[in-house]
Design an enzyme around this catalytic site. Sequence first.
Site, mmCIF file in Angstrom:
data_model
loop_
_atom_site.group_PDB
_atom_site.id
_atom_site.type_symbol
_atom_site.label_atom_id
_atom_site.label_comp_id
_atom_site.label_asym_id
_atom_site.label_seq_id
_atom_site.Cartn_x
_atom_site.Cartn_y
_atom_site.Cartn_z
ATOM 1 N N ASP A 180 0.806 -0.992 -0.071
ATOM 2 C CA ASP A 180 -0.060 -0.144 0.025
ATOM 3 C C ASP A 180 0.822 1.121 -0.039
ATOM 4 O O ASP A 180 1.844 1.359 0.686
ATOM 5 C CB ASP A 180 -0.970 0.008 1.278
ATOM 6 C CG ASP A 180 -2.205 0.940 1.023
ATOM 7 O OD1 ASP A 180 -3.187 0.498 0.950
ATOM 8 O OD2 ASP A 180 -1.883 2.196 0.991
ATOM 9 N N LYS A 181 0.466 2.183 -0.969
ATOM 10 C CA LYS A 181 1.302 3.449 -0.888
ATOM 11 C C LYS A 181 0.866 4.344 0.357
ATOM 12 O O LYS A 181 1.704 5.354 0.452
ATOM 13 C CB LYS A 181 0.678 4.202 -2.258
ATOM 14 C CG LYS A 181 1.542 5.257 -2.650
ATOM 15 C CD LYS A 181 1.001 5.816 -3.998
ATOM 16 C CE LYS A 181 1.718 6.975 -4.504
ATOM 17 N NZ LYS A 181 1.118 7.486 -5.910
ATOM 18 N N LEU A 182 0.068 3.818 0.913
ATOM 19 C CA LEU A 182 -0.284 4.904 2.205
ATOM 20 C C LEU A 182 -0.785 6.325 1.824
ATOM 21 O O LEU A 182 -0.073 7.316 2.049
ATOM 22 C CB LEU A 182 0.579 4.890 3.337
ATOM 23 C CG LEU A 182 0.823 3.409 3.961
ATOM 24 C CD1 LEU A 182 1.811 3.598 5.060
ATOM 25 C CD2 LEU A 182 -0.801 2.926 4.675
ATOM 26 N N THR A 209 -15.499 -1.562 -10.556
ATOM 27 C CA THR A 209 -16.686 -0.967 -9.915
ATOM 28 C C THR A 209 -17.848 -1.076 -11.053
ATOM 29 O O THR A 209 -17.717 -1.022 -12.143
ATOM 30 C CB THR A 209 -16.584 0.283 -9.765
ATOM 31 O OG1 THR A 209 -17.561 1.321 -9.448
ATOM 32 C CG2 THR A 209 -15.434 0.944 -10.632
ATOM 33 N N ASP A 210 -19.195 -0.943 -10.264
ATOM 34 C CA ASP A 210 -20.337 -0.879 -11.182
ATOM 35 C C ASP A 210 -20.207 0.534 -12.046
ATOM 36 O O ASP A 210 -21.041 0.581 -13.015
ATOM 37 C CB ASP A 210 -21.685 -0.923 -10.448
ATOM 38 C CG ASP A 210 -21.688 0.213 -9.265
ATOM 39 O OD1 ASP A 210 -20.934 1.078 -9.144
ATOM 40 O OD2 ASP A 210 -22.738 0.084 -8.908
ATOM 41 N N GLU A 211 -19.635 1.464 -11.599
ATOM 42 C CA GLU A 211 -19.453 2.768 -12.320
ATOM 43 C C GLU A 211 -18.829 2.528 -13.797
ATOM 44 O O GLU A 211 -19.068 3.441 -14.492
ATOM 45 C CB GLU A 211 -18.608 3.769 -11.641
ATOM 46 C CG GLU A 211 -19.110 3.912 -10.231
ATOM 47 C CD GLU A 211 -18.545 5.357 -9.660
ATOM 48 O OE1 GLU A 211 -18.097 6.121 -10.330
ATOM 49 O OE2 GLU A 211 -18.517 5.450 -8.451
ATOM 50 N N TYR A 268 -12.478 8.932 -12.965
ATOM 51 C CA TYR A 268 -12.305 7.520 -12.029
ATOM 52 C C TYR A 268 -12.698 6.300 -12.689
ATOM 53 O O TYR A 268 -12.193 5.418 -12.996
ATOM 54 C CB TYR A 268 -13.043 7.772 -10.573
ATOM 55 C CG TYR A 268 -13.391 6.593 -10.078
ATOM 56 C CD1 TYR A 268 -12.163 5.900 -9.554
ATOM 57 C CD2 TYR A 268 -14.763 6.078 -9.739
ATOM 58 C CE1 TYR A 268 -12.684 4.509 -8.483
ATOM 59 C CE2 TYR A 268 -15.034 4.858 -9.089
ATOM 60 C CZ TYR A 268 -13.798 4.156 -8.623
ATOM 61 O OH TYR A 268 -14.079 2.815 -7.932
ATOM 62 N N LYS A 281 -10.753 2.993 -14.417
ATOM 63 C CA LYS A 281 -11.230 1.688 -13.805
ATOM 64 C C LYS A 281 -11.454 0.836 -15.001
ATOM 65 O O LYS A 281 -11.122 -0.264 -15.081
ATOM 66 C CB LYS A 281 -12.213 1.661 -12.756
ATOM 67 C CG LYS A 281 -11.922 2.346 -11.476
ATOM 68 C CD LYS A 281 -10.946 1.557 -10.522
ATOM 69 C CE LYS A 281 -11.322 0.338 -10.219
ATOM 70 N NZ LYS A 281 -10.225 -0.190 -9.248
ATOM 71 N N ASN A 333 -21.904 0.330 -4.650
ATOM 72 C CA ASN A 333 -21.283 1.100 -3.490
ATOM 73 C C ASN A 333 -21.111 0.290 -2.193
ATOM 74 O O ASN A 333 -22.095 -0.324 -1.765
ATOM 75 C CB ASN A 333 -22.188 2.417 -3.043
ATOM 76 C CG ASN A 333 -21.923 3.465 -4.110
ATOM 77 O OD1 ASN A 333 -21.852 3.384 -5.412
ATOM 78 N ND2 ASN A 333 -21.715 4.530 -3.716
ATOM 79 N N PRO A 336 -24.093 18.003 3.208
ATOM 80 C CA PRO A 336 -24.186 18.369 1.786
ATOM 81 C C PRO A 336 -24.666 17.160 1.044
ATOM 82 O O PRO A 336 -24.077 15.933 0.956
ATOM 83 C CB PRO A 336 -22.771 18.718 1.526
ATOM 84 C CG PRO A 336 -21.898 17.823 2.433
ATOM 85 C CD PRO A 336 -22.770 17.626 3.709
ATOM 86 N N TYR A 380 -25.529 16.609 -3.055
ATOM 87 C CA TYR A 380 -25.475 17.096 -4.449
ATOM 88 C C TYR A 380 -26.936 17.109 -5.111
ATOM 89 O O TYR A 380 -27.733 16.147 -5.008
ATOM 90 C CB TYR A 380 -24.571 16.054 -5.307
ATOM 91 C CG TYR A 380 -23.082 16.168 -5.057
ATOM 92 C CD1 TYR A 380 -22.598 17.564 -5.254
ATOM 93 C CD2 TYR A 380 -22.516 15.061 -4.902
ATOM 94 C CE1 TYR A 380 -21.379 17.501 -5.040
ATOM 95 C CE2 TYR A 380 -20.958 15.303 -4.912
ATOM 96 C CZ TYR A 380 -20.368 16.507 -5.163
ATOM 97 O OH TYR A 380 -19.189 16.636 -4.571
ATOM 98 N N ASP A 417 -24.666 20.284 -8.079
ATOM 99 C CA ASP A 417 -24.430 19.065 -8.419
ATOM 100 C C ASP A 417 -23.160 18.995 -8.641
ATOM 101 O O ASP A 417 -22.318 19.685 -9.271
ATOM 102 C CB ASP A 417 -25.256 18.580 -9.498
ATOM 103 C CG ASP A 417 -25.793 17.299 -9.555
ATOM 104 O OD1 ASP A 417 -25.162 16.481 -8.731
ATOM 105 O OD2 ASP A 417 -26.557 16.715 -10.702
ATOM 106 N N GLY A 455 -21.091 15.855 -14.347
ATOM 107 C CA GLY A 455 -21.131 14.568 -14.906
ATOM 108 C C GLY A 455 -21.831 13.601 -13.916
ATOM 109 O O GLY A 455 -21.254 12.428 -13.984
#
Length: 337
Positions: A35-37, A134-136, A161, A165, A190, A216, A218, A290, A293
């Site tokens: 891990d790059k931490l 990811t589902d994204e 992002y 991925k 998520n 907050p 969006y 918002d 995108g």
Amino acid sequence: MNKSMLVTGGAGFIASHFIRYIRQKYPETHIMTIDKLTYAGSKKNLEAVIDDENYHFIEGDIADEQFINDIFSEYDIGGVVNFAAESHVDRSIKDVKTFIESNMLGTAVLLQAAREAWNNADELDTRRFHQISTDEVYGSLGLDSDEKFNERKPYDPRNPYSASKAGADMLVKSFGHTYGMNVVTSSSSNNYGPAQHEEKLIPTIIANALKGQPIPIYGDGKNVRDWVYVTDHCEALDLIYHNGKTLEKYNVGGGNEKTNHELAMMICDILDHLKPGQYSHKELITFIDDRQGHDRRYSVDYSKIKNALGWTPSTPFEKGIYKTVEWYVNQWEKVSH
Ligand SMILES: NC(=O)c1ccc[n+]([C@@H]2O[C@H](COP(=O)([O-])OP(=O)(O)OC[C@H]3O[C@@H](n4cnc5c(N)ncnc54)[C@H](O)[C@@H]3O)[C@@H](O)[C@H]2O)c1
């Protein structure tokens, strides 16, 4: 079979849960973490395992070719689970390069090092490379549709992002086809649960509510996410890593679609119960400009992993979110006393 596992990004949210899960279920498996931490990683997340004989932590960057090649020549690594990534969409909108370096270049460096080491060991087709996606990568669904992401849906990433991925997933697949590597990919919705970085939605809602600051949300708050409890995801990853088919992809979802506003309201209800005050925490909910995108809706069809590997999410959302909020409240009380 070589039982050692290299888990990258182990000091982050999901991977640290995964490491604890694997340590408990397979105490004989040797786990090494790189891990790059970055700001998102903390060795505190690994406190429960850091002194175990069968656990080994090394600080370093998966995109650093020399460092990764040295790791693969020094240790006999039986398989890789690649969690390491820059993971926050908002940051990717401001700084694309870091996301390309860690998420795409880092994955390419790991794949190359694993290919060479495993080719030399004559075990290229048995040692597993599991990419955590990811589902994204599938893009965005309409609010009025009941469509879900299944594994056949073409990729349509819509922010830096998810694009980084998606690029990494393509590289993984290409190494399976081109070099015969034993690759598998999983895309989850998520995750939520204890010890997520405070910049993410659920910890932000809880922290701001506890501080009495605006919560907050969006846009109009109607963006929908499908939430899976982090240890349910870890169970799925265990099955995919050990029993998933080479070159296949498995989607992991929670079956819990919530708008961001609904989610904030639920968390405030729990906080009103755990930390009652003179006013409801809901009064702190504030709609802000918002995200650029901003994907409207994600929903994951997990029937493939259910039918092929017998996995379904087991934590009801009401229970998981209560446990999660309670965990943050306890942490909050520890630091504020
Ligand atoms: N959190 C979610 O809801 C979610 C959902 C689906 C998929 N994912 C994926 O799961 C993985 C883990 O997500 P998370 O939320 O636990 O992330 P996180 O941000 O909590 O942790 C990421 C970890 O990776 C490390 N890291 C980053 N760049 C690195 C590099 N170049 N070299 C080595 N280590 C590096 C960080 O230090 C950190 O410990 C990511 O690949 C993410 O894309 C996350």
